[in-house]
Design a protein around this motif. Structure first.
Motif, mmCIF file in Angstrom:
data_model
loop_
_atom_site.group_PDB
_atom_site.id
_atom_site.type_symbol
_atom_site.label_atom_id
_atom_site.label_comp_id
_atom_site.label_asym_id
_atom_site.label_seq_id
_atom_site.Cartn_x
_atom_site.Cartn_y
_atom_site.Cartn_z
ATOM 1 N N PRO A 1 9.387 8.819 -7.456
ATOM 2 C CA PRO A 1 8.650 8.908 -8.708
ATOM 3 C C PRO A 1 8.880 10.189 -9.483
ATOM 4 N N GLN A 2 9.220 11.301 -8.818
ATOM 5 C CA GLN A 2 9.396 12.562 -9.534
ATOM 6 C C GLN A 2 10.493 12.463 -10.591
ATOM 7 N N ARG A 3 11.440 11.538 -10.371
ATOM 8 C CA ARG A 3 12.546 11.437 -11.323
ATOM 9 C C ARG A 3 12.092 10.939 -12.688
ATOM 10 N N PHE A 4 10.863 10.362 -12.743
ATOM 11 C CA PHE A 4 10.363 9.921 -14.033
ATOM 12 C C PHE A 4 10.266 11.093 -14.995
ATOM 13 N N ARG A 5 9.992 12.282 -14.467
ATOM 14 C CA ARG A 5 9.815 13.434 -15.345
ATOM 15 C C ARG A 5 11.089 13.734 -16.122
ATOM 16 N N LYS A 6 12.240 13.552 -15.465
ATOM 17 C CA LYS A 6 13.502 13.823 -16.154
ATOM 18 C C LYS A 6 13.712 12.839 -17.295
ATOM 19 N N GLU B 1 9.405 -1.210 -14.417
ATOM 20 C CA GLU B 1 10.753 -1.311 -13.848
ATOM 21 C C GLU B 1 10.784 -0.819 -12.409
ATOM 22 N N ALA B 2 10.145 0.326 -12.145
ATOM 23 C CA ALA B 2 10.135 0.868 -10.782
ATOM 24 C C ALA B 2 9.370 -0.046 -9.831
ATOM 25 N N THR B 3 8.270 -0.615 -10.321
ATOM 26 C CA THR B 3 7.463 -1.509 -9.492
ATOM 27 C C THR B 3 8.240 -2.763 -9.123
ATOM 28 N N LEU B 4 8.916 -3.362 -10.099
ATOM 29 C CA LEU B 4 9.696 -4.568 -9.816
ATOM 30 C C LEU B 4 10.910 -4.248 -8.948
ATOM 31 N N PHE B 5 11.470 -3.050 -9.122
ATOM 32 C CA PHE B 5 12.616 -2.658 -8.315
ATOM 33 C C PHE B 5 12.279 -2.676 -6.829
ATOM 34 N N LEU C 1 2.731 -5.149 -9.671
ATOM 35 C CA LEU C 1 2.694 -5.047 -11.130
ATOM 36 C C LEU C 1 1.265 -4.916 -11.634
ATOM 37 N N GLN C 2 0.341 -5.595 -10.955
ATOM 38 C CA GLN C 2 -1.049 -5.574 -11.388
ATOM 39 C C GLN C 2 -1.642 -4.169 -11.299
ATOM 40 N N GLN C 3 -1.203 -3.387 -10.318
ATOM 41 C CA GLN C 3 -1.714 -2.023 -10.179
ATOM 42 C C GLN C 3 -1.304 -1.161 -11.375
ATOM 43 N N ILE C 4 -0.073 -1.341 -11.846
ATOM 44 C CA ILE C 4 0.381 -0.612 -13.030
ATOM 45 C C ILE C 4 -0.369 -1.081 -14.271
ATOM 46 N N LEU C 5 -0.514 -2.391 -14.420
ATOM 47 C CA LEU C 5 -1.115 -2.943 -15.637
ATOM 48 C C LEU C 5 -2.580 -2.547 -15.773
ATOM 49 N N ASN C 6 -3.337 -2.642 -14.689
ATOM 50 C CA ASN C 6 -4.749 -2.256 -14.765
ATOM 51 C C ASN C 6 -4.897 -0.805 -15.193
ATOM 52 N N ARG C 7 -4.060 0.068 -14.644
ATOM 53 C CA ARG C 7 -4.129 1.481 -15.010
ATOM 54 C C ARG C 7 -3.731 1.698 -16.466
ATOM 55 N N ALA C 8 -2.790 0.913 -16.947
ATOM 56 C CA ALA C 8 -2.388 1.031 -18.348
ATOM 57 C C ALA C 8 -3.543 0.640 -19.274
ATOM 58 N N TYR C 9 -4.245 -0.437 -18.951
ATOM 59 C CA TYR C 9 -5.390 -0.846 -19.773
ATOM 60 C C TYR C 9 -6.517 0.180 -19.697
ATOM 61 N N TYR C 10 -6.789 0.709 -18.502
ATOM 62 C CA TYR C 10 -7.843 1.724 -18.379
ATOM 63 C C TYR C 10 -7.474 2.989 -19.142
ATOM 64 N N SER D 1 0.810 -1.209 0.000
ATOM 65 C CA SER D 1 0.000 0.000 0.000
ATOM 66 C C SER D 1 0.848 1.265 0.000
ATOM 67 N N ILE D 2 2.042 1.184 0.576
ATOM 68 C CA ILE D 2 2.877 2.380 0.676
ATOM 69 C C ILE D 2 3.626 2.644 -0.624
ATOM 70 N N PHE D 3 4.308 1.635 -1.150
ATOM 71 C CA PHE D 3 5.187 1.851 -2.293
ATOM 72 C C PHE D 3 4.480 1.637 -3.634
ATOM 73 N N ALA D 4 3.869 0.474 -3.818
ATOM 74 C CA ALA D 4 3.278 0.165 -5.123
ATOM 75 C C ALA D 4 2.140 1.117 -5.463
ATOM 76 N N THR D 5 1.288 1.406 -4.494
ATOM 77 C CA THR D 5 0.174 2.306 -4.752
ATOM 78 C C THR D 5 0.669 3.708 -5.077
ATOM 79 N N ALA D 6 1.729 4.156 -4.397
ATOM 80 C CA ALA D 6 2.273 5.487 -4.663
ATOM 81 C C ALA D 6 2.803 5.581 -6.089
#
Length: 578
Positions: free
Chosen positions: A562-567, A364-368, A418-427, A329-334
């Protein structure tokens, strides 16, 4: 032509401001979520000490899951997911054009919100009356064991909580549209504090060392749940008033906007319903196939069959789920929350380079985080369970059973993440069917794996094993289907980083296993020893994983923040080259 760039238009400035505001809000939500999860663990620790892992607490766990099922399905699920986009549009039209300024007009944003809330109230009141009738008929018209009767009576007491908790979740959606995230995120904190106080009060009022006293205690808690629901609603009222929202009853709530919301609710409800049915099916199987004080066997087709699980299995599995959901709930959801707006913004553009890049970065970030979290929780499952729960009526045998289930749940943290990322990608690409289909497949795989394993040495841990297998299959399959669905996301670019993560995770596991054989490692029992074991294993594991990743050329901060994704995204030029 001049080489001097023109100043960014106001719309771009607004987008940057919105992005910064979003990240700031995400930090606030993450911090409050962390605090609420800590309080949730405290609540369950106090409950384990006072009530133990017997059938009484399992009955309460089952009963409390019913209103929370409808909260996730309606309050936070289908209706809310369909309401928020439409309400956002209505608020945006009023901000831009100043139209429908009368808040009582059915065409205004406030009118739409009121109509939706009134509809929700009518639905939930009808659901509560129907549910109460079914529960009372079941409890008094059929021959069932005392533990099931207790669960049904507790459910009947707490069923009106559906109205309170779904209303709170729906009103939280209104606040989020107005960019007020702190009050909704703090609601679980309020709830946990009140329930901790209620458990302590029940321990003072009732003799929890006897079965009859524990039964009285859970009745006290059931009433306290209703009181906490009122406090949760009251907590949101000041923030709602500041947004300008004013509730008033309306007789005609089937407005065109409400009808549109109901049309959008269908697909989301089906998808969310499959997941919630799967969750409740697991709880139902666990509750009804657990032994009790009065019975160790049941009759099936004329045969006497042994119950595959010991008394209190549902309570123990619930505590194991709390442990694995803490890092999730802390890391993956964020990570998923921060990435979702970028996926939505780039999914439907002609050039999908940014969309595909964001998916890869998200995976990659999720698996990390997910891979070492899986290994790490497996390693610390026993000392963590013992430190948090083992006291009072929670016995060492319960610790062993909870730790075993926690290990199996922990092995799937990477898949849950990973499922949290994938569901959002499909939506984001407006594909709601694929997550729905795979939700059904997940349910079938989960049931097919766990039920036969119940009568093996795994016993109640078979429920965790089924969850592990089903989510692992679903997440891997959906990655490759998404890759084909969007014309390739260059999965080969993930191979190198994932191999490095696996090497670092293996080194972390080896180091944690090795340190347990050294002379200074505490091998005795007790709270201090368990705390020392947890501190040593967590510190060593984190250090080894971080160092190995650094030596292999992976930037730890880039994956954690996550902010580093912007760079990384800014390196993609207008031609789609990275």
């Amino acid at each position: 032509m001049s080489n001097i760039s023109a100043p960014a238009p106001p719309s771009a400035a607004r987008k940057r401001a919105t992005s910064s505001s979003f990240v700031a809000n995400a930090k606030v939500v993450a911090l409050l979520t962390f605090f609420s999860r800590v309080l949730g663990l405290v609540r369950e620790s106090v409950a384990a000490r006072c009530f133990g892992a017997g059938e009484v607490w399992s009955a309460f766990t089952f009963a409390f899951a019913i209103p929370n099922l409808f909260r996730r399905l309606l309050g936070e699920g289908a209706l809310s997911a369909a309401f928020i986009p439409l309400y956002t549009q209505a608020v945006g039209r009023e901000d831009v054009g100043g139209q429908n300024s009368d808040p009582r007009s059915i065409d205004s944003a406030n009118g739409f919100a009121n109509a939706s809330v009134n509809l929700l109230i009518v639905l939930l009141i009808a659901l509560t009356f129907i549910g109460e009738a079914v529960l009372l008929a079941w409890a008094y018209c059929f021959q069932i064991d005392p533990e099931t009767v207790l669960a049904l009576k507790l459910t009947a007491i707490m069923l009106p909580y559906v109205l309170l908790v779904c209303g709170q979740a729906f009103l939280s959606g209104i606040l989020q549209v107005h960019h007020r995230f702190a009050a909704p995120a703090a609601v679980p904190i309020v709830s946990n504090i009140l329930l901790i106080a209620a458990i302590v009060a029940a321990a003072e009022i009732c003799d929890l060392h006897t079965h009859e006293g524990r039964v009285q205690g859970v009745y006290v808690l059931a009433i306290s749940v209703l009181i906490s629901g009122l406090f949760q609603l009251g907590w949101l009222i000041p923030s709602l008033l500041r947004t300008g929202f004013r509730f008033h009853p309306v007789m005609h709530f089937f407005t065109p906007q409400v009808r549109q919301m109901l049309r959008l609710t269908g697909p989301v409800a089906l998808s969310a319903g499959v997941l919630q049915i799967s969750t409740m099916a697991d709880k139902g199987i666990t509750f009804f196939l657990s032994a009790s004080r009065t019975s160790m066997h049941f009759h099936f087709l004329g045969h006497l069959v042994r119950y595959p699980m010991e008394a209190g299995a549902l309570a123990r599995l619930n505590w194991a789920q709390y442990l694995y959901q803490f890092p999730l709930s802390i890391f993956a959801t964020a990570v998923a929350t921060v990435i979702f707006p970028r996926l939505s913004a780039s999914a439907l553009s002609v050039d999908q380079t940014l969309f595909k890049h964001t998916i890869r970065r998200g995976i990659e970030a999720t698996l990390f985080i997910g891979l070492p979290a899986s290994i790490g929780l497996i390693v610390v499952a026993h000392p963590a369970t013992a430190l948090i729960f083992q006291r009072g009526d929670f016995h060492p045998h319960d610790t062993e059973l909870v730790a075993r289930s926690t290990m199996l749940y922990a092995a799937a943290i990477w898949a849950f993440s990973l499922q949290q990322i994938l569901n959002r990608a499909y939506y984001a690409i407006h594909d709601t069917k694929t997550p729905l289909y795979w939700g059904i497949v997940n349910l079938l795989i989960n049931t097919a794996v766990e039920v036969p394993l119940l009568w093996t040495g795994l016993s109640e841990s078979a429920m965790a094993a089924g969850t592990l297998v089903s989510f692992a299959v679903q997440s891997i399959a959906m990655v490759f289907m998404l890759n084909r669905r969007v014309g390739g996301i260059n999965l080969q670019q993930l191979a190198g980083p994932v191999v490095k993560m696996l090497i670092a995770s293996a080194a972390m596991l080896a180091a944690c296993l090795a340190v347990q054989h050294l002379s200074f490692y505490p091998h005795h029992e007790g709270k201090i020893a368990w705390a020392e074991q947890l501190l040593i294993l967590m510190t060593l594991g984190t250090a080894v994983y971080g160092i190995i990743c650094h030596l292999l050329g992976m930037s730890v901060l880039e994956h954690v923040i996550p902010q580093r994704f912007r760079k990384a995204e800014s390196r993609i030029d207008t031609n789609g080259r990275e």
